[in-house]
Design an enzyme around this catalytic site. Sequence first.
Site, PDB file in Angstrom:
ATOM      1  N   GLN A  22      -8.829  -7.471 -10.691  1.00 46.83           N
ATOM      2  CA  GLN A  22      -9.506  -6.287 -10.149  1.00 46.83           C
ATOM      3  C   GLN A  22      -9.106  -5.042 -10.941  1.00 46.83           C
ATOM      4  O   GLN A  22      -9.941  -4.207 -11.293  1.00 46.83           O
ATOM      5  CB  GLN A  22      -9.141  -6.119  -8.676  1.00 46.83           C
ATOM      6  CG  GLN A  22      -9.526  -4.777  -8.079  1.00 46.83           C
ATOM      7  CD  GLN A  22      -9.285  -4.712  -6.596  1.00 46.83           C
ATOM      8  OE1 GLN A  22     -10.047  -5.246  -5.821  1.00 46.83           O
ATOM      9  NE2 GLN A  22      -8.218  -4.045  -6.175  1.00 46.83           N
TER      10      GLN A  22
ATOM     11  N   HIS B 234       0.836  -1.206   0.000  1.00 45.76           N
ATOM     12  CA  HIS B 234       0.000   0.000   0.000  1.00 45.76           C
ATOM     13  C   HIS B 234       0.873   1.259   0.000  1.00 45.76           C
ATOM     14  O   HIS B 234       0.541   2.255  -0.639  1.00 45.76           O
ATOM     15  CB  HIS B 234      -0.908   0.024   1.239  1.00 45.76           C
ATOM     16  CG  HIS B 234      -1.888  -1.102   1.322  1.00 45.76           C
ATOM     17  ND1 HIS B 234      -1.773  -2.123   2.232  1.00 45.76           N
ATOM     18  CD2 HIS B 234      -3.000  -1.368   0.599  1.00 45.76           C
ATOM     19  CE1 HIS B 234      -2.785  -2.967   2.078  1.00 45.76           C
ATOM     20  NE2 HIS B 234      -3.535  -2.542   1.093  1.00 45.76           N
TER      21      HIS B 234
ATOM     22  N   GLN C 198     -18.106  -6.874  -1.280  1.00 41.70           N
ATOM     23  CA  GLN C 198     -17.202  -7.695  -2.093  1.00 41.70           C
ATOM     24  C   GLN C 198     -16.803  -9.002  -1.394  1.00 41.70           C
ATOM     25  O   GLN C 198     -15.966  -9.733  -1.892  1.00 41.70           O
ATOM     26  CB  GLN C 198     -15.974  -6.890  -2.521  1.00 41.70           C
ATOM     27  CG  GLN C 198     -15.004  -6.528  -1.415  1.00 41.70           C
ATOM     28  CD  GLN C 198     -13.909  -5.581  -1.914  1.00 41.70           C
ATOM     29  OE1 GLN C 198     -14.141  -4.395  -2.128  1.00 41.70           O
ATOM     30  NE2 GLN C 198     -12.711  -6.104  -2.126  1.00 41.70           N
TER      31      GLN C 198
HETATM   32  O1  PAF Z   1      -7.934  -3.933  -3.338  1.00 42.40           O
HETATM   33  C1  PAF Z   1      -8.617  -3.565  -2.359  1.00 42.40           C
HETATM   34  O2  PAF Z   1      -8.111  -3.295  -1.267  1.00 42.40           O
HETATM   35  C2  PAF Z   1     -10.130  -3.440  -2.518  1.00 42.40           C
HETATM   36  O3  PAF Z   1     -10.636  -4.420  -3.362  1.00 42.40           O
HETATM   37  C3  PAF Z   1     -10.569  -2.038  -2.986  1.00 42.40           C
HETATM   38  C4  PAF Z   1     -10.035  -1.699  -4.365  1.00 42.40           C
HETATM   39  C5  PAF Z   1     -10.099  -0.991  -1.984  1.00 42.40           C
HETATM   40  C6  PAF Z   1     -12.103  -1.977  -3.066  1.00 42.40           C
HETATM   41  O4  PAF Z   1     -12.684  -2.273  -1.832  1.00 42.40           O
END
Ligand code: PAF
Length: 285
Positions: A153, A37, A61
Amino acid sequence: MQIIREVAALRRAVAALRDAGGPVALVPTMGALHAGHMALVAEALRHAPSVVASIFVNPMQFGAGEDLATYPRREAEDAAMLEEAGCALLWAPGGEAMYPAGFATTVSVAGVSEGLCGAARPGHFNGVATVVAKLLNQVRPDVALFGEKDYQQLAVIRRMVADLDLAVEIIGVPTVREADGLALSSRNLYLSAGEREAARALPAALAEAAAAIAAGGAVGRALGTATAHLAAAGFDPIDYVELRDAETLAPVDRLARPARLLAAARMGRTRLIDNVPVVPPAGAG
Ligand code: PAF
């Protein structure tokens, strides 16, 4: 760093950042932050003077029986890391701010959402697309950054942004790995010491298969060998080991264009995913 939990206050704060310093970048996360991150935040700061990070563990999700209840939540530590990294604002809405009573909309992206994790986690990408559409509309950033570790994603988000004419540039950031190759993930926290040791087989199997395919080896054989290595290391079940087109995610059985080798498998109670690029040698095709 400001911490904001309501949409109206967020809009005012982002407008002030924009007035003060130009472009704004968004780094969406579900918290339990790690160096992966932080690489997104560092890259964001190369694109915009003001970086907004979001933390929201998005119930939409997670499927039934998945780890929504146990997903690590540690906002105070996360906030300290984001402040230290130079974020201007943390957008940390509660469930009511994100999904108020009566919420009834789902964003669904066909094609790239299907197969791979879309098959193993039905509805997952609808939840991702819906919350990312909301985050992009709440913050209205100029750029938004996502890790390549969640490669499908990233493809879903790129498709959605193109299809909905959203005025934001999506930037994919390479996966950050431990010394033994394991991709950083908030879910690595679930692994026992023994599972963590065995999990190194995932990046190793992908690297070996990618090298074999790039060198002209048969795709099916390389995928079979990788699957056997994962099973021998204790991964069970193995959801998929597949070669896909790097852009469209269409299945690839002969390497002619840039491709991506992707895998998902469970180690104990932890589902791990990973992927690596596979590029045809110059002149191939
Ligand atoms: O990758 C993630 O942490 C999540 O899927 C996101 C993109 C923040 C959406 O909740």
